[in-house]
Design an enzyme around this catalytic site. Sequence first.
Site, PDB file in Angstrom:
ATOM      1  CB  THR A  56      32.545  46.054  49.112  1.00  0.00           C
ATOM      2  OG1 THR A  56      31.697  45.411  50.090  1.00  0.00           O
ATOM      3  CG2 THR A  56      32.153  47.502  48.985  1.00  0.00           C
ATOM      4  N   GLY A  57      32.188  42.852  47.835  1.00  0.00           N
ATOM      5  CA  GLY A  57      32.693  41.490  48.038  1.00  0.00           C
ATOM      6  C   GLY A  57      33.230  40.887  46.758  1.00  0.00           C
ATOM      7  CB  VAL A 109      29.943  37.194  44.470  1.00  0.00           C
ATOM      8  CG1 VAL A 109      28.821  37.032  43.460  1.00  0.00           C
ATOM      9  CG2 VAL A 109      30.510  35.825  44.865  1.00  0.00           C
ATOM     10  NE  ARG A 141      31.628  45.299  57.663  1.00  0.00           N
ATOM     11  CZ  ARG A 141      30.601  44.514  57.952  1.00  0.00           C
ATOM     12  NH1 ARG A 141      30.057  44.579  59.144  1.00  0.00           N
ATOM     13  NH2 ARG A 141      30.106  43.665  57.070  1.00  0.00           N
ATOM     14  CB  CYS A 193      30.681  28.222  43.274  1.00  0.00           C
ATOM     15  SG  CYS A 193      31.152  27.959  44.981  1.00  0.00           S
ATOM     16  CB  SER A 233      37.871  33.294  45.413  1.00  0.00           C
ATOM     17  OG  SER A 233      37.651  32.255  44.486  1.00  0.00           O
ATOM     18  N   GLY A 234      35.954  31.068  47.003  1.00  0.00           N
ATOM     19  CA  GLY A 234      34.597  30.571  47.270  1.00  0.00           C
ATOM     20  C   GLY A 234      34.168  30.834  48.697  1.00  0.00           C
ATOM     21  CG  HIS A 293      35.292  26.151  42.866  1.00  0.00           C
ATOM     22  ND1 HIS A 293      36.204  26.907  43.564  1.00  0.00           N
ATOM     23  CD2 HIS A 293      34.111  26.280  43.527  1.00  0.00           C
ATOM     24  CE1 HIS A 293      35.596  27.476  44.597  1.00  0.00           C
ATOM     25  NE2 HIS A 293      34.325  27.116  44.595  1.00  0.00           N
TER      26      HIS A 293
HETATM   27  N1  NAP Z   1      32.571  33.243  46.187  1.00  0.00           N
HETATM   28  C1  NAP Z   1      31.921  32.316  45.508  1.00  0.00           C
HETATM   29  O1  NAP Z   1      32.505  31.539  44.715  1.00  0.00           O
HETATM   30  C2  NAP Z   1      30.466  32.171  45.681  1.00  0.00           C
HETATM   31  C3  NAP Z   1      29.790  31.348  44.808  1.00  0.00           C
HETATM   32  C4  NAP Z   1      28.440  31.196  44.953  1.00  0.00           C
HETATM   33  C5  NAP Z   1      27.803  31.874  45.951  1.00  0.00           C
HETATM   34  N2  NAP Z   1      28.487  32.675  46.802  1.00  0.00           N
HETATM   35  C6  NAP Z   1      27.735  33.373  47.850  1.00  0.00           C
HETATM   36  O2  NAP Z   1      27.707  34.767  47.572  1.00  0.00           O
HETATM   37  C7  NAP Z   1      27.677  35.497  48.787  1.00  0.00           C
HETATM   38  C8  NAP Z   1      28.818  36.496  48.823  1.00  0.00           C
HETATM   39  O3  NAP Z   1      30.045  35.829  48.696  1.00  0.00           O
HETATM   40  P1  NAP Z   1      31.430  36.609  48.523  1.00  0.00           P
HETATM   41  O4  NAP Z   1      32.404  35.549  48.201  1.00  0.00           O
HETATM   42  O5  NAP Z   1      31.283  37.774  47.615  1.00  0.00           O
HETATM   43  O6  NAP Z   1      31.663  37.170  50.032  1.00  0.00           O
HETATM   44  P2  NAP Z   1      32.600  38.377  50.512  1.00  0.00           P
HETATM   45  O7  NAP Z   1      33.726  38.585  49.584  1.00  0.00           O
HETATM   46  O8  NAP Z   1      32.895  38.084  51.942  1.00  0.00           O
HETATM   47  O9  NAP Z   1      31.640  39.676  50.431  1.00  0.00           O
HETATM   48  C9  NAP Z   1      30.504  39.819  51.235  1.00  0.00           C
HETATM   49  C10 NAP Z   1      29.727  41.048  50.809  1.00  0.00           C
HETATM   50  O10 NAP Z   1      28.528  41.131  51.593  1.00  0.00           O
HETATM   51  C11 NAP Z   1      28.455  42.437  52.175  1.00  0.00           C
HETATM   52  N3  NAP Z   1      27.769  42.392  53.470  1.00  0.00           N
HETATM   53  C12 NAP Z   1      28.096  41.675  54.561  1.00  0.00           C
HETATM   54  N4  NAP Z   1      27.237  41.935  55.571  1.00  0.00           N
HETATM   55  C13 NAP Z   1      26.345  42.833  55.092  1.00  0.00           C
HETATM   56  C14 NAP Z   1      25.224  43.512  55.639  1.00  0.00           C
HETATM   57  N5  NAP Z   1      24.827  43.306  56.889  1.00  0.00           N
HETATM   58  N6  NAP Z   1      24.533  44.378  54.849  1.00  0.00           N
HETATM   59  C15 NAP Z   1      24.929  44.603  53.574  1.00  0.00           C
HETATM   60  N7  NAP Z   1      25.985  44.012  53.007  1.00  0.00           N
HETATM   61  C16 NAP Z   1      26.677  43.125  53.745  1.00  0.00           C
HETATM   62  C17 NAP Z   1      29.908  42.842  52.356  1.00  0.00           C
HETATM   63  O11 NAP Z   1      29.981  44.224  52.516  1.00  0.00           O
HETATM   64  P3  NAP Z   1      31.154  44.920  53.387  1.00  0.00           P
HETATM   65  O12 NAP Z   1      32.354  44.955  52.491  1.00  0.00           O
HETATM   66  O13 NAP Z   1      30.587  46.263  53.679  1.00  0.00           O
HETATM   67  O14 NAP Z   1      31.355  44.062  54.598  1.00  0.00           O
HETATM   68  C18 NAP Z   1      30.483  42.362  51.025  1.00  0.00           C
HETATM   69  O15 NAP Z   1      30.157  43.267  50.010  1.00  0.00           O
HETATM   70  C19 NAP Z   1      27.703  34.448  49.893  1.00  0.00           C
HETATM   71  O16 NAP Z   1      26.378  34.166  50.259  1.00  0.00           O
HETATM   72  C20 NAP Z   1      28.329  33.265  49.228  1.00  0.00           C
HETATM   73  O17 NAP Z   1      27.961  32.056  49.841  1.00  0.00           O
HETATM   74  C21 NAP Z   1      29.805  32.861  46.685  1.00  0.00           C
END
Ligand code: NAP
Length: 344
Positions: free
Chosen positions: A11-12, A14, A39, A130, A160-161, A242
């Site tokens: 749902t996030g 990424v 959730r 990223c 978004s990062g 980025h």
């Molecule tokens: N965004 C980027 O550019 C980027 C690049 C490289 C790496 N990353 C890494 O990728 C990861 C995710 O990033 P994002 O940007 O997608 O974050 P995000 O939009 O905040 O999404 C977080 C996701 O993790 C899930 N989650 C949180 N707590 C959880 C739990 N206890 N059990 C199961 N699922 C859980 C959330 O589910 P719910 O919706 O149910 O809360 C949601 O699906 C992070 O570690 C981030 O550092 C991100």
Amino acid sequence: MGYKVAVVGATGNVGREMLGILAERSFPADEVVALASRRSQGTECTFGDRTLKVKALEHYDFADVDICLMSAGGAVSKEWSPRIAAKGAVVIDNSSAWRMDPDVPLVVPEVNADAVAGFAKKNIIANPNCSTAQLVVALKPLHDRAKIKRVVVATYQSVSGAGKDAMDELFSQTKAVFTLDEVQTKKFSKRIAFNVIPHIDTFMEDGSTREEWKMMMETKKILDPKIKLTATCVRVPVFVGHSEAVNIEFENPITADEAREILRAAPGCLVIDKREDGGYVTPYESVGEDATYISRIREDATVDNGLSLWVVSDNLRKGAALNAIQIAETLINGKLIQAKKKAA
Ligand SMILES: NC(=O)c1ccc[n+]([C@@H]2O[C@H](COP(=O)([O-])OP(=O)(O)OC[C@H]3O[C@@H](n4cnc5c(N)ncnc54)[C@H](OP(=O)(O)O)[C@@H]3O)[C@@H](O)[C@H]2O)c1
């Protein structure tokens, strides 16, 4: 027989991108499962022209999962990746939890695809930060030609990062500015709308931030431990994409024209470099694209063998979801994993 793929964090930002890319690339999956926190249990997410019901990670049995794409943050990964790996699924993790573990390969397929072979020690492969991913895609072919000594990079990183809440914060702050409402700050330490913040992740003892440290350490692990790198990482009010201003000092001579030719032929790179108005790529244009765009390639006469360039990519794709799926494809194409026999 196809693979069973679990997307944790579906749902996030990424995770959603992962589902989109799996569908786009016709990934050889017989089944794709969307997982998130309790959730989100029962909510729906899009997978190609289908919808998937989200299941809760904590109740899920990974026994017949072949590949788990994790993007639920470091704490969740620390707890769950070893458990999922112990069930025989290869975990490809997007958080920083495992990147510097010597028993976990840190992979950008255009740069060090061979490193995936080391996955079996822990059944975990790490995806880089990223900002590192797009940087090393651009550095690798230049390093092969003229050997990089030192890199100085300033990043312009989109909100978004920092996850979906950070995107909401930029949106609501921007709206508040226009409607003369109070600008509320939650996710970022200072206002991000119409501003820039020279601070990403926590501060370290030497005054740098962890994001800057990650760029330095990950570049060494992926590309070459001898490369010296210093970074200043800055959050900017851009939703996706980025950008990086990169200055490189090489051991051997290399001209801007040579660099342009090398980068034109390099995997994952797309050179858009006309020395005229608009003859370069901005983050807005990188959204939804797979390439790492390189513009503004020029010689830097203030050092021996110096070059400067501008590197832009969609951080949710090459910086995260796409790179993770390319790692999975590398495993499959290299016949390093096989689909488990599923119960009928
Ligand atoms: N965004 C980027 O550019 C980027 C690049 C490289 C790496 N990353 C890494 O990728 C990861 C995710 O990033 P994002 O940007 O997608 O974050 P995000 O939009 O905040 O999404 C977080 C996701 O993790 C899930 N989650 C949180 N707590 C959880 C739990 N206890 N059990 C199961 N699922 C859980 C959330 O589910 P719910 O919706 O149910 O809360 C949601 O699906 C992070 O570690 C981030 O550092 C991100």
